[in-house]
Design an enzyme around this catalytic site. Structure first.
Site, PDB file in Angstrom:
ATOM      1  N   CYS A 159      33.805  44.282  36.861  1.00 51.91           N
ATOM      2  CA  CYS A 159      33.470  43.801  38.293  1.00 51.91           C
ATOM      3  C   CYS A 159      32.739  42.431  38.014  1.00 51.91           C
ATOM      4  O   CYS A 159      31.521  42.667  37.956  1.00 51.91           O
ATOM      5  CB  CYS A 159      32.967  44.874  38.892  1.00 51.91           C
ATOM      6  SG  CYS A 159      33.085  44.280  40.799  1.00 51.91           S
ATOM      7  N   CYS A 353      39.840  37.921  46.130  1.00 54.33           N
ATOM      8  CA  CYS A 353      38.569  38.120  46.132  1.00 54.33           C
ATOM      9  C   CYS A 353      37.773  36.978  46.636  1.00 54.33           C
ATOM     10  O   CYS A 353      38.010  35.617  46.765  1.00 54.33           O
ATOM     11  CB  CYS A 353      37.836  38.229  44.652  1.00 54.33           C
ATOM     12  SG  CYS A 353      36.147  38.263  44.609  1.00 54.33           S
TER      13      CYS A 353
END
Length: 424
Positions: A159, A353
């Site tokens: 991540c 994102c």
């Protein structure tokens, strides 16, 4: 009638509960089991860590929300899953029987894999709201007596977006306080280059992020492995493109936040046929475990191979949009099983994102996340900051009202299109 248990009350677990309630038969019982009585909106943790949000702004009591939707809630952690007998063993000694199990546990944060690493060591974290609150207290001490910052993501991390996000949020906060000139900043990452993101890059993410780092005077060490952390200094080995050690760094710091690698939680770790060696749950194209087909998994706990081999190991991110698509597919497939039908629904493995940088931000769209892609776009601007704030408000509203509406893709793509056209 069937008993469907969902383990986890995070972004995936709560959304799963709402959609499963909408798709299940009226007499089916749905239970959410979680070691946390509160939902918190993880994407807002970087704001909490610099006191741009309070934890109460991003938290919701889970029990009352689920009760309104006729969903049971047990705020107790799971000690062990026993899939061969369709049971969950809880931390308080209880055993729960299930007909269908949906795992949305999130990860175990592997701070223990590096000496001195993590909130119990010498670095901060934004992976959980508890960590963000602790990070904020340290941040207040830091800005009163500033010095070097080391931020980034360690070997095995998957991540990377939040690492960039928090680095730029810190940079913005320091400039607002007019002390940026007192803080050398270094970004340490397992990625082979800045903007790789665990996805092999998206659009011109490499060029844009490298340019942004240059303009903000942020140094970077890529292909990096952190060997240990001591009070005030970090030991980092930089590797070449073949994965061989290239240079040793001892980095001084007064404040550090590095994202860890993830593992599967202890309750499922090492169950043969259920998980891979890191403890992530194995699934087929319908979100089912191949060995135990009444066990499904969604979100970060799912085993996904890396997009590509990198000199230093990196994982593949699982964004909110991907998780929401997993939720929808799982809900439909469980209903099919309840009706005696074969599953047909597959999740869309796309990555979207939004990363806020305080005054602006960066966004990417990778459809699908594994190249070659139909859409491969990366952009930045003030409109991302506006969109991220808007998304936080919309998602918190969704959780509070217990909505089964799936709007992640629509909200983000609309925000990207509209705000970009307006030049925000």
């Amino acid at each position: 009638m069937a008993h469907i248990i969902i383990v986890g009350s995070g972004l995936g677990g709560m959304t799963m509960a709402f959609e499963m309630r909408a798709d299940a038969r009226p007499g089916d019982r749905i239970t959410v089991v979680s070691n946390n009585p509160k939902f918190h909106f993880v994407p807002s943790n970087p704001w909490v860590a610099v006191d741009w949000r309070k934890r109460e702004d991003i938290e919701v009591e889970v029990g009352p929300v689920l009760e309104k939707r006729n969903i049971d809630f047990i705020p107790v952690g799971v000690k062990r899953l026993h899939p061969e007998r369709n049971q969950l063993e809880l931390d308080d000694g209880r055993f729960l029987d299930y007909d269908f199990l949906i795992l949305s546990t999130g990860p175990k944060l592997a701070f223990d894999e590096i000496e001195g690493f993590g909130p119990q060591g010498h670095t901060q974290s934004i992976c959980h709201v508890d960590h963000a609150v602790t990070a904020e207290k340290s941040w207040q001490d830091f800005v009163a007596d500033p010095g070097p910052i080391v931020a980034g993501a360690v070997q095995g991390a998957s991540c990377f977006g939040p690492a960039y996000e928090f680095t730029m949020i810190m940079e913005t906060d320091l400039r607002r306080r007019k002390i940026r000139d007192q803080v050398p900043m270094t970004f340490v990452t397992a990625e082979p280059y800045i903007g790789h993101l665990g996805l092999g890059g998206v659009g011109d993410s490499k060029g844009l992020m490298e340019s942004m780092f240059r303009s903000k005077h942020i140094k970077a060490i890529c292909n990096a492995k952190v060997s240990k952390v001591e009070a005030g200094q970090m030991f980092v080995t930089e590797h070449d493109d073949e994965g061989k050690p290239k240079k040793e760094h001892v980095l001084p710091f007064k404040y550090s936040m590095l994202l860890p690698a993830f593992k599967g939680i202890d309750a499922v770790f090492g169950i043969e046929g259920l998980t891979n060696p890191r403890g992530f749950v194995l699934i087929d194209q319908y979100q089912r475990n191949p060995k135990y087909p009444n066990v499904y998994a969604i979100g970060v706990c799912v085993a996904i191979p890396p997009v590509e081999v990198t000199p230093v190991p990196t994982g593949t991110p699982k964004t909110g949009y991907m998780i929401e698509s997993m939720v929808t597919a799982t809900s439909k497939n469980v209903r099919a099983a309840l009706d005696g039908r074969e599953p047909t629904e597959k999740a869309t493995w796309n990555a979207i994102c939004l990363a806020d940088f305080g005054h602006g931000g960066a966004a990417f769209v990778a459809l699908p996340q594994i190249p070659p892609r139909n859409v491969n776009w990366f952009g930045e601007g003030k409109w991302v900051h506006v969109a991220k704030i808007g998304f936080e408000k919309y998602f918190m509203h969704k959780i509070k009202k217990g909505s089964s509406e799936t709007f992640y893709e629509k909200f983000i793509l609309d925000a990207m299109g509209i705000m970009k056209l307006k030049g925000k």
